[in-house]
Design an enzyme around this catalytic site. Structure first.
Site, short mmCIF file in Angstrom:
data_model
loop_
_atom_site.label_atom_id
_atom_site.label_comp_id
_atom_site.label_asym_id
_atom_site.label_seq_id
_atom_site.Cartn_x
_atom_site.Cartn_y
_atom_site.Cartn_z
N ILE A 93 -45.59 19.74 -8.64
CA ILE A 93 -44.85 18.60 -9.19
C ILE A 93 -45.35 17.26 -8.65
O ILE A 93 -45.12 16.22 -9.24
CB ILE A 93 -43.34 18.72 -8.92
CG1 ILE A 93 -43.09 18.98 -7.43
CG2 ILE A 93 -42.73 19.82 -9.76
CD1 ILE A 93 -41.66 18.90 -7.03
N LYS A 94 -46.00 17.29 -7.48
CA LYS A 94 -46.59 16.09 -6.87
C LYS A 94 -45.60 14.93 -6.81
O LYS A 94 -45.95 13.78 -7.06
CB LYS A 94 -47.86 15.67 -7.62
CG LYS A 94 -48.97 16.72 -7.61
CD LYS A 94 -50.20 16.21 -8.31
CE LYS A 94 -51.32 17.23 -8.30
NZ LYS A 94 -51.04 18.39 -9.19
N ARG A 95 -44.36 15.22 -6.44
CA ARG A 95 -43.36 14.16 -6.34
C ARG A 95 -43.53 13.39 -5.03
O ARG A 95 -43.97 13.94 -4.02
CB ARG A 95 -41.95 14.75 -6.40
CG ARG A 95 -41.63 15.49 -7.69
CD ARG A 95 -41.56 14.54 -8.89
NE ARG A 95 -40.96 15.20 -10.04
CZ ARG A 95 -41.64 15.70 -11.06
NH1 ARG A 95 -42.96 15.63 -11.08
NH2 ARG A 95 -41.00 16.29 -12.07
#
Length: 295
Positions: A93-95
């Site tokens: 998700i690379k949040r």
């Protein structure tokens, strides 16, 4: 602890993680519609076929989210199916955000009460490493993992990741910060006051927090004076297979230390998924065999 569970899964099934990336062309090659229903069928079939074959799967959230609420529902089902099958999940998700917003992301993807909870997630540290603290705290509380972007394969990443600060390259600072959190997590787990995850620098016991380091970055880490193994946790290495990385490329990126210590979770997507629903399990087994030179 996530690091222990991942190490056990890799010891049993090999160092391969399969990315569940339902690209449009893959859906079409499987005879599926380019829709939420097609993504759902694709992902659930992949979980079914890969069960007992690989250490982990890595659903890419964007390919589900693009179809709105029905796509997110398909992602929830995929994560639930993986839990039922006993396959560890790395939700890509690379949040990365600040304050209460990062806390909300952490609850969405790391709290067992959430339908979107995964065994581990990817995060971006480029709003400040300290801003990720809610994710580290919640992951530690629930025995889950966090992979922090450090050295990615996209050329655009170099202007930030390779930039030199007062303590060396930005990516090197990320490695050090992850190592510090692993030290604290492992010390809390065993009651010790150890300053490092393993005295010899190897992941005798892997911490729950790791890095994302592209398998196709060549000697960039070495040229920057960085050893990803120093993080003391797992290293997610996307780019194996169709993107061109194999054993030679992995050795160029990591050297023998991280590979021999079992820290590298090599990720492939198209190299496995392109084999289709009937052939993906065998493709995964073949790739795992090819990666057996790790040890």
């Amino acid at each position: 602890m996530f690091g222990t569970r991942l190490a056990e899964a890799m010891a049993e099934h090999g160092p391969l993680c399969v990315g569940i990336d339902p690209h449009e062309h893959l859906l079409e090659s499987w005879g599926l519609p380019v829709s939420a229903a097609g993504v759902r069928e694709f992902a659930l079939r992949a979980v079914e076929e890969l069960s007992g074959t690989v250490a982990a799967i890595k659903p890419q959230s964007a390919f589900f989210e693009q179809f709105g609420s029905a796509g997110v529902a398909a992602l929830e089902e995929t994560l639930a199916a993986a839990r039922e099958a006993g396959i560890l999940t790395v939700l890509d998700i690379k949040r990365g955000d600040i304050g209460s917003t990062m806390g909300a992301y952490a609850k969405a993807y790391l709290d067992p009460a959430s339908a979107l909870a995964a065994d581990s997630i990817t995060v971006s540290p480029y709003l400040g490493f300290g801003a990720l603290e809610p994710a580290f705290e919640l992951a530690a509380a629930h025995g889950r993992g966090v992979f922090v972007l450090a050295l990615t394969s996209n050329p655009e990443g170099r202007e930030v990741q390779h930039a030199q600060g007062t303590h060396g390259a930005v990516a090197g600072t990320i490695v050090s910060q992850v190592a510090a959190r692993n030290s604290r997590a492992l010390a809390a787990a065993d009651g010790s006051d150890a300053e490092s995850p393993a005295a010899d620098g190897h992941a005798a016991t892997m911490g729950p927090f790791g890095l994302v380091v592209g398998a196709t970055i060549g000697e960039a880490a070495r040229e920057l004076g960085i050893d990803p193994a120093d993080c003391g946790g797992p290293i997610l290495a996307p780019g194996v297979g169709a993107q061109g990385a194999g054993i030679r490329e992995l050795r160029a990126v990591f050297g023998d230390r991280a590979l021999a210590s079992g820290q590298v979770l090599a990720t492939a997507s198209r190299a496995v998924l392109a084999a289709g629903p009937q052939g993906m399990a065998e493709a995964a087994r073949d790739l795992n065999r090819a990666l057996s030179e790790f040890n």
